[in-house]
Design a protein around this motif. Structure first.
Motif, PDB file in Angstrom:
ATOM      1  N   PHE A  60      -2.595 -25.648 -53.086  1.00 45.44           N
ATOM      2  CA  PHE A  60      -2.339 -27.226 -52.406  1.00 45.44           C
ATOM      3  C   PHE A  60      -3.463 -27.597 -52.110  1.00 45.44           C
ATOM      4  O   PHE A  60      -4.602 -26.857 -51.472  1.00 45.44           O
ATOM      5  CB  PHE A  60      -1.652 -27.292 -51.347  1.00 45.44           C
ATOM      6  CG  PHE A  60       0.007 -26.516 -51.569  1.00 45.44           C
ATOM      7  CD1 PHE A  60       0.860 -27.112 -52.472  1.00 45.44           C
ATOM      8  CD2 PHE A  60       0.272 -25.231 -51.193  1.00 45.44           C
ATOM      9  CE1 PHE A  60       2.257 -26.597 -52.763  1.00 45.44           C
ATOM     10  CE2 PHE A  60       1.495 -24.663 -51.458  1.00 45.44           C
ATOM     11  CZ  PHE A  60       2.508 -25.519 -52.303  1.00 45.44           C
ATOM     12  N   LEU A  61      -3.761 -28.887 -52.076  1.00 46.45           N
ATOM     13  CA  LEU A  61      -4.993 -29.331 -51.533  1.00 46.45           C
ATOM     14  C   LEU A  61      -4.713 -30.715 -50.562  1.00 46.45           C
ATOM     15  O   LEU A  61      -3.863 -31.364 -50.531  1.00 46.45           O
ATOM     16  CB  LEU A  61      -5.858 -30.073 -52.912  1.00 46.45           C
ATOM     17  CG  LEU A  61      -6.425 -29.301 -53.870  1.00 46.45           C
ATOM     18  CD1 LEU A  61      -7.073 -30.283 -54.890  1.00 46.45           C
ATOM     19  CD2 LEU A  61      -7.713 -28.415 -53.167  1.00 46.45           C
ATOM     20  N   ASP A  62      -5.667 -30.556 -49.531  1.00 52.13           N
ATOM     21  CA  ASP A  62      -5.652 -31.826 -48.425  1.00 52.13           C
ATOM     22  C   ASP A  62      -7.138 -32.304 -48.585  1.00 52.13           C
ATOM     23  O   ASP A  62      -8.025 -31.855 -48.538  1.00 52.13           O
ATOM     24  CB  ASP A  62      -5.710 -31.038 -47.093  1.00 52.13           C
ATOM     25  CG  ASP A  62      -5.455 -32.169 -46.282  1.00 52.13           C
ATOM     26  OD1 ASP A  62      -6.001 -33.481 -46.494  1.00 52.13           O
ATOM     27  OD2 ASP A  62      -5.149 -32.106 -44.985  1.00 52.13           O
ATOM     28  N   THR A  63      -6.840 -33.329 -49.601  1.00 51.00           N
ATOM     29  CA  THR A  63      -8.529 -33.823 -50.038  1.00 51.00           C
ATOM     30  C   THR A  63      -9.147 -34.484 -48.854  1.00 51.00           C
ATOM     31  O   THR A  63     -10.049 -35.246 -49.317  1.00 51.00           O
ATOM     32  CB  THR A  63      -7.790 -34.745 -51.114  1.00 51.00           C
ATOM     33  OG1 THR A  63      -6.856 -35.958 -50.873  1.00 51.00           O
ATOM     34  CG2 THR A  63      -7.277 -34.094 -52.235  1.00 51.00           C
ATOM     35  N   ASP A  64      -8.443 -34.755 -47.721  1.00 50.95           N
ATOM     36  CA  ASP A  64      -9.076 -35.379 -46.541  1.00 50.95           C
ATOM     37  C   ASP A  64      -8.762 -34.612 -45.249  1.00 50.95           C
ATOM     38  O   ASP A  64      -8.327 -35.126 -44.393  1.00 50.95           O
ATOM     39  CB  ASP A  64      -8.896 -36.761 -46.611  1.00 50.95           C
ATOM     40  CG  ASP A  64      -9.929 -37.374 -45.505  1.00 50.95           C
ATOM     41  OD1 ASP A  64     -10.823 -36.905 -45.065  1.00 50.95           O
ATOM     42  OD2 ASP A  64      -9.771 -38.674 -45.354  1.00 50.95           O
ATOM     43  N   ILE A  71      -2.233 -31.357 -44.658  1.00 48.45           N
ATOM     44  CA  ILE A  71      -1.413 -32.379 -45.227  1.00 48.45           C
ATOM     45  C   ILE A  71      -1.617 -32.128 -46.888  1.00 48.45           C
ATOM     46  O   ILE A  71      -2.591 -32.155 -47.666  1.00 48.45           O
ATOM     47  CB  ILE A  71      -1.717 -33.782 -45.035  1.00 48.45           C
ATOM     48  CG1 ILE A  71      -1.561 -34.062 -43.626  1.00 48.45           C
ATOM     49  CG2 ILE A  71      -0.753 -34.921 -45.669  1.00 48.45           C
ATOM     50  CD1 ILE A  71      -2.037 -35.252 -43.163  1.00 48.45           C
ATOM     51  N   VAL A  72      -0.427 -31.782 -47.630  1.00 48.60           N
ATOM     52  CA  VAL A  72      -0.454 -31.554 -48.931  1.00 48.60           C
ATOM     53  C   VAL A  72      -0.541 -32.817 -49.631  1.00 48.60           C
ATOM     54  O   VAL A  72       0.560 -33.643 -49.618  1.00 48.60           O
ATOM     55  CB  VAL A  72       0.810 -31.000 -49.507  1.00 48.60           C
ATOM     56  CG1 VAL A  72       0.996 -30.538 -51.115  1.00 48.60           C
ATOM     57  CG2 VAL A  72       1.251 -29.564 -48.599  1.00 48.60           C
ATOM     58  N   ILE A 119     -12.591 -30.804 -47.167  1.00 43.74           N
ATOM     59  CA  ILE A 119     -11.217 -30.712 -48.091  1.00 43.74           C
ATOM     60  C   ILE A 119     -10.652 -29.366 -47.567  1.00 43.74           C
ATOM     61  O   ILE A 119     -11.417 -28.359 -47.128  1.00 43.74           O
ATOM     62  CB  ILE A 119     -11.095 -30.661 -49.309  1.00 43.74           C
ATOM     63  CG1 ILE A 119     -12.035 -29.735 -49.963  1.00 43.74           C
ATOM     64  CG2 ILE A 119     -11.699 -32.367 -49.968  1.00 43.74           C
ATOM     65  CD1 ILE A 119     -11.955 -29.476 -51.485  1.00 43.74           C
ATOM     66  N   ALA A 120      -9.363 -28.831 -47.604  1.00 41.26           N
ATOM     67  CA  ALA A 120      -8.747 -27.789 -47.331  1.00 41.26           C
ATOM     68  C   ALA A 120      -7.903 -27.126 -48.773  1.00 41.26           C
ATOM     69  O   ALA A 120      -7.348 -28.396 -49.248  1.00 41.26           O
ATOM     70  CB  ALA A 120      -7.982 -27.730 -46.194  1.00 41.26           C
ATOM     71  N   VAL A 121      -8.008 -25.943 -49.088  1.00 40.62           N
ATOM     72  CA  VAL A 121      -7.229 -25.453 -50.125  1.00 40.62           C
ATOM     73  C   VAL A 121      -6.347 -24.412 -49.529  1.00 40.62           C
ATOM     74  O   VAL A 121      -6.702 -23.453 -48.794  1.00 40.62           O
ATOM     75  CB  VAL A 121      -8.085 -24.825 -51.341  1.00 40.62           C
ATOM     76  CG1 VAL A 121      -7.408 -24.256 -52.368  1.00 40.62           C
ATOM     77  CG2 VAL A 121      -9.351 -25.874 -51.742  1.00 40.62           C
ATOM     78  N   LYS A 122      -5.039 -24.360 -49.935  1.00 42.83           N
ATOM     79  CA  LYS A 122      -4.279 -23.339 -49.385  1.00 42.83           C
ATOM     80  C   LYS A 122      -3.716 -22.730 -50.715  1.00 42.83           C
ATOM     81  O   LYS A 122      -3.110 -23.497 -51.607  1.00 42.83           O
ATOM     82  CB  LYS A 122      -3.088 -24.055 -48.496  1.00 42.83           C
ATOM     83  CG  LYS A 122      -2.235 -22.991 -48.008  1.00 42.83           C
ATOM     84  CD  LYS A 122      -0.660 -23.539 -47.438  1.00 42.83           C
ATOM     85  CE  LYS A 122      -1.534 -24.103 -45.871  1.00 42.83           C
ATOM     86  NZ  LYS A 122      -0.383 -24.281 -44.876  1.00 42.83           N
ATOM     87  N   LEU A 132      -5.828 -20.073 -46.495  1.00 44.63           N
ATOM     88  CA  LEU A 132      -6.172 -21.494 -46.214  1.00 44.63           C
ATOM     89  C   LEU A 132      -7.851 -21.417 -46.160  1.00 44.63           C
ATOM     90  O   LEU A 132      -8.336 -20.621 -45.243  1.00 44.63           O
ATOM     91  CB  LEU A 132      -5.644 -22.099 -45.002  1.00 44.63           C
ATOM     92  CG  LEU A 132      -6.076 -23.679 -44.779  1.00 44.63           C
ATOM     93  CD1 LEU A 132      -5.629 -24.542 -45.739  1.00 44.63           C
ATOM     94  CD2 LEU A 132      -5.758 -23.758 -43.283  1.00 44.63           C
ATOM     95  N   LYS A 133      -8.587 -22.233 -46.812  1.00 46.11           N
ATOM     96  CA  LYS A 133     -10.005 -22.127 -46.563  1.00 46.11           C
ATOM     97  C   LYS A 133     -10.314 -23.794 -46.536  1.00 46.11           C
ATOM     98  O   LYS A 133      -9.690 -24.649 -47.325  1.00 46.11           O
ATOM     99  CB  LYS A 133     -10.761 -21.635 -47.708  1.00 46.11           C
ATOM    100  CG  LYS A 133     -12.213 -21.654 -47.265  1.00 46.11           C
ATOM    101  CD  LYS A 133     -12.809 -20.471 -47.917  1.00 46.11           C
ATOM    102  CE  LYS A 133     -14.422 -20.775 -47.476  1.00 46.11           C
ATOM    103  NZ  LYS A 133     -15.323 -19.789 -48.305  1.00 46.11           N
ATOM    104  N   VAL A 134     -11.316 -24.023 -45.587  1.00 48.00           N
ATOM    105  CA  VAL A 134     -11.724 -25.481 -45.368  1.00 48.00           C
ATOM    106  C   VAL A 134     -13.298 -25.445 -46.004  1.00 48.00           C
ATOM    107  O   VAL A 134     -14.111 -24.492 -45.738  1.00 48.00           O
ATOM    108  CB  VAL A 134     -11.929 -25.772 -43.914  1.00 48.00           C
ATOM    109  CG1 VAL A 134     -12.422 -27.402 -43.834  1.00 48.00           C
ATOM    110  CG2 VAL A 134     -10.417 -25.674 -43.357  1.00 48.00           C
TER     111      VAL A 134
END
Length: 137
Positions: A60-64, A71-72, A119-122, A132-134
């Motif tokens: 999943f990406l939180d693009t902001d 937030i997915v 951005i965050a990647v889960k 999870l990594k930011v």
């Protein structure tokens, strides 16, 4: 012993690439994320377990990313062993193959650069390990 509780530590292996639009040849105004795999520390052996994209159930990406809540905004599914057929059986329904192919990917759809600069990647692998990594972009 085997009954001890532990926390999973891991790191997604991703590439964040600029994506130029056709109208803007000067600079990249969008980004894409390419999934390469996932490395997880296994506390029972003390070793790093590397997972290929076939071993990752979803990402999943939180693009902001705002630094507080994930937030997915993009969801993708990967893995080997015919996940499309398994999903159809689990839902007992037909699934639009074109829609599924846009979600079954190791490369994200292009997205705008984040206003907050992060951005965050889960990722979740088939063992249920979630990391999870930011990233600052």
């Amino acid at each position: 012993g085997a009954g001890n509780l532990f926390m999973v530590f891991g790191e997604p292996d991703v590439e964040i690439r600029p994506q130029k639009s056709a109208s803007s040849a000067k600079s990249a105004d969008k980004l894409i994320v390419k999934l390469n795999g996932l490395d997880v520390y296994d506390p029972t052996t003390g070793e790093i377990r590397s997972n290929s994209t076939d071993d990752i159930a979803c990402w999943f990406l939180d693009t902001d990313y705002n630094g507080e809540s994930f937030i997915v905004r993009h969801a993708y599914f990967t893995g080997a062993d015919q996940p499309y057929e398994k999903l159809k059986r689990a839902l007992k329904a037909e699934i639009d193959e074109a829609a599924w192919s846009s979600l079954y990917s190791t490369t994200s759809r292009p997205f705008d650069k984040p206003e907050k600069g992060k951005i965050a990647v889960k990722m979740i692998n088939h063992y249920g390990d979630e990391v999870l990594k930011v990233y600052e972009v």
